[in-house]
Write a protein that holds these residues in place. Structure first.
Motif, mmCIF file in Angstrom:
data_model
loop_
_atom_site.group_PDB
_atom_site.id
_atom_site.type_symbol
_atom_site.label_atom_id
_atom_site.label_comp_id
_atom_site.label_asym_id
_atom_site.label_seq_id
_atom_site.Cartn_x
_atom_site.Cartn_y
_atom_site.Cartn_z
ATOM 1 N N VAL A 1 -10.664 2.433 -2.335
ATOM 2 C CA VAL A 1 -9.568 2.391 -2.828
ATOM 3 C C VAL A 1 -9.099 1.785 -3.917
ATOM 4 C CG1 VAL A 1 -7.228 2.269 -1.977
ATOM 5 C CG2 VAL A 1 -9.157 2.791 -0.244
ATOM 6 N N LEU B 1 -3.853 5.773 1.246
ATOM 7 C CA LEU B 1 -3.484 4.202 1.325
ATOM 8 C C LEU B 1 -2.483 4.627 2.763
ATOM 9 C CD1 LEU B 1 -2.927 3.952 -2.799
ATOM 10 C CD2 LEU B 1 -4.502 2.416 -1.021
ATOM 11 N N VAL B 2 -1.830 5.453 2.837
ATOM 12 C CA VAL B 2 -1.315 5.780 3.810
ATOM 13 C C VAL B 2 -1.683 5.673 5.233
ATOM 14 C CG1 VAL B 2 0.832 7.964 4.777
ATOM 15 C CG2 VAL B 2 0.371 7.295 2.043
ATOM 16 N N LEU C 1 -8.239 3.953 -6.904
ATOM 17 C CA LEU C 1 -6.927 3.699 -7.589
ATOM 18 C C LEU C 1 -6.629 3.569 -9.054
ATOM 19 C CD1 LEU C 1 -3.387 3.590 -7.311
ATOM 20 C CD2 LEU C 1 -4.376 0.496 -7.282
ATOM 21 N N ALA D 1 1.159 8.831 -5.878
ATOM 22 C CA ALA D 1 1.899 11.040 -5.155
ATOM 23 C C ALA D 1 2.686 11.165 -6.589
ATOM 24 C CB ALA D 1 2.440 10.662 -4.627
ATOM 25 N N LEU E 1 0.546 -1.586 -0.233
ATOM 26 C CA LEU E 1 0.049 -0.412 -0.270
ATOM 27 C C LEU E 1 0.887 1.403 0.013
ATOM 28 C CD1 LEU E 1 -2.959 -1.205 2.935
ATOM 29 C CD2 LEU E 1 -2.880 -0.854 0.130
ATOM 30 N N VAL E 2 2.502 1.322 0.675
ATOM 31 C CA VAL E 2 2.544 2.285 0.899
ATOM 32 C C VAL E 2 3.446 2.713 -0.742
ATOM 33 C CG1 VAL E 2 5.454 2.669 2.343
ATOM 34 C CG2 VAL E 2 3.416 2.084 3.348
ATOM 35 N N THR F 1 -6.262 9.814 -2.969
ATOM 36 C CA THR F 1 -6.388 8.297 -2.873
ATOM 37 C C THR F 1 -4.452 8.209 -2.507
ATOM 38 O OG1 THR F 1 -7.568 7.885 -5.385
ATOM 39 C CG2 THR F 1 -6.468 6.093 -4.209
ATOM 40 N N ALA F 2 -3.760 8.257 -2.650
ATOM 41 C CA ALA F 2 -2.557 8.590 -1.874
ATOM 42 C C ALA F 2 -2.379 8.513 -0.170
ATOM 43 C CB ALA F 2 -1.465 8.992 -2.415
ATOM 44 N N SER G 1 -2.410 2.185 5.791
ATOM 45 C CA SER G 1 -1.130 1.269 6.070
ATOM 46 C C SER G 1 -0.814 1.644 7.045
ATOM 47 C CB SER G 1 0.039 1.298 4.696
ATOM 48 O OG SER G 1 0.372 2.777 4.786
ATOM 49 N N ALA H 1 1.010 4.042 -2.932
ATOM 50 C CA ALA H 1 0.825 5.574 -2.229
ATOM 51 C C ALA H 1 1.965 6.391 -3.389
ATOM 52 C CB ALA H 1 0.534 5.791 -1.076
#
Length: 350
Positions: free
Chosen positions: A319, A240-241, A323, A26, A18-19, A236-237, A244, A22
Motif C-alpha cells: 500500500v 487504505l479505507v 501510495l 481520492a 490512513l483515512v 489505493t484510497a 483502516s 485515503a
C-alpha cells in the motif's frame, strides 16, 4: 485470544492517518480524472479543426501557435548529422529517445520554403540571392526534436523520416516542417544538452521540444488517454479505507477483551495455605517435572498467526508503494498540466 504478534501490529497501526491519506488520494484522483477528461476533449477538438498554423521556430509563440492537445507545426532547420539516441537509466522501465537539434530558419532556409510555395521555377534565383549573405552559423539550437523509442527495439528510426516535409539545405541544417506535440522531455533535455555540447552545439535553455507525429497524427490524437493514474489512486484510497476499518474493528475488540476483569478461582484448597498463600507448600520435584512436560506439550503459537502478520506487513508495504507511485503520477500530471497553462499565460502577458 489474538496472537501476540498480531496484537503488536494492531497497536502500531493508527487508522486515523490512513483515512486522511485515503481522502487525500481520492482528491488527487478526482483532479487527475478531470485532467484526463480535459486531455481527451482537447484531442477530439484537435482532430476536428486540424493542425495549428505553421510557424518559423524563431517566431514561435506559445499563445498563438499551440493548438488543442498541445499540438504544434513548426518550420526549422534540423541538423540530422547530430541526431543522437539517448538512454535514460536509473528508472523502471528504462527509456530511450532520438533527439535532433533544431535551429531557427536562416535567410537561405526561408528562401527554400518560399521558393517551394512559389514553384520550382523561382527556386534557383531566390536561393542564389540569399546564399551569399553572411549569417551567424554559431547561433544556439532553440528547439529539440524528441522521439521516444522502445527499449527493446533494435531498429533506430531515421530521424529524417520523422518530419512532415523536407525542403532542402539551410545554413545550420536541413529545412523541415514538423507537426507534433509540444512536450517536456524531462531529464532527456539535460542529457541532450551534454551530448550536443560535445558536438559543438549549444542548446538554448528555453528551447521548444517537439515530439513529431511521424505520420501517425490520427492514431496518436485518437488514442484514449491513459486512465491508470486516477484508477490507481482510487484503488489505493479504497484499500487504505478497508485496512483502516479492519484495524479499527480489531483494535476495538482487543480493547474490550483487555477491559474485561479476570475471573478469580475461589475453589482453592481449604486450610491455612488458602488463607495465607505465603505458607503454600513448595512443589515437589515430580510436580516440577510434570509441569515442565505439560508446558512443553502445549501447542505453540499457531503458525497461521505468523503468516497473517507477514501478510499484513507485506500488504502495508504494498500500500505504501502504491501510495508513493500514485502520488508521484498524480503530481507529475498536475505539474505538466499547469506548466503548460502557465507558459501560455506568460506569453499572453508578454
Amino acid at each position: 485470544m489474538l496472537p501476540r504478534t498480531l496484537v503488536k501490529i494492531l497497536r502500531m497501526i493508527d487508522p486515523k492517518p490512513l483515512v486522511f491519506v485515503a481522502a487525500l488520494l481520492a482528491a488527487v484522483g478526482l483532479v487527475a480524472g478531470y485532467i484526463e477528461v480535459h486531455e481527451q476533449a482537447d484531442r477530439t477538438l484537435a482532430l476536428r479543426q486540424g493542425p495549428p498554423p505553421k510557424a518559423a521556430l524563431q517566431n514561435f509563440n506559445m499563445l498563438t501557435h499551440v493548438g488543442p492537445a498541445d499540438e504544434v507545426f513548426v518550420q526549422a532547420e534540423a541538423d540530422f548529422s547530430r541526431a543522437t539516441v539517448l538512454t535514460l537509466r536509473g528508472i523502471n522501465p528504462v527509456e530511450r529517445a532520438v533527439v535532433v537539434p533544431l535551429f531557427g530558419l536562416s535567410d537561405r532556409g526561408e528562401a527554400q520554403i518560399h521558393s517551394r510555395e512559389a514553384g520550382a521555377g523561382a527556386l534557383t534565383a531566390q536561393v542564389a540571392r540569399r546564399t551569399g549573405v553572411q549569417e551567424d552559423v554559431e547561433r544556439p539550437a532553440i528547439g529539440l526534436m524528441f522521439y521516444p523509442i522502445d527499449v527493446g527495439d533494435t531498429r533506430v528510426p531515421d530521424a529524417a523520416h520523422l518530419v512532415d516535409a523536407v525542403f532542402g539545405p539551410g545554413t545550420r541544417g536541413t529545412v523541415v516542417e514538423i507537426n507534433g506535440l509540444h512536450v517536456d522531455p524531462g531529464d532527456f533535455t539535460l542529457m541532450a544538452d551534454g551530448a550536443f555540447s560535445v558536438m559543438g552545439v549549444e542548446l538554448s535553455a528555453d528551447n521548444l521540444a517537439v515530439r513529431p507525429f511521424a505520420g501517425e497524427r490520427l492514431a496518436i490524437l485518437g488514442a484514449a488517454p491513459s486512465s491508470e493514474t486516477h484508477r490507481a489512486l482510487f484503488l489505493t484510497a479504497m484499500a487504505l479505507v478497508a485496512i483502516s476499518a479492519l484495524v479499527s474493528i480489531a483494535r476495538g475488540r482487543l480493547e474490550e477483551a483487555e477491559a474485561e476483569p479476570a475471573v478469580e478461582d475461589d475453589q482453592g484448597p481449604e486450610g491455612p495455605t488458602a488463607a495465607h498463600p505465603k505458607f503454600a507448600p513448595l512443589p515437589s520435584q515430580r510436580e516440577i517435572i510434570e509441569a515442565e512436560r505439560a508446558r512443553e506439550s502445549e501447542p505453540a503459537e499457531p503458525h497461521w498467526a505468523l503468516i497473517a502478520a507477514r501478510a499484513t506487513l507485506r500488504g502495508t508495504l504494498a500500500v505504501v508503494q502504491m501510495l508513493g507511485a500514485g502520488l508521484a503520477a498524480g503530481i507529475a500530471g498536475l505539474a505538466r498540466h499547469f506548466r503548460s497553462r502557465l507558459a501560455r499565460r506568460e506569453d499572453e502577458a508578454l
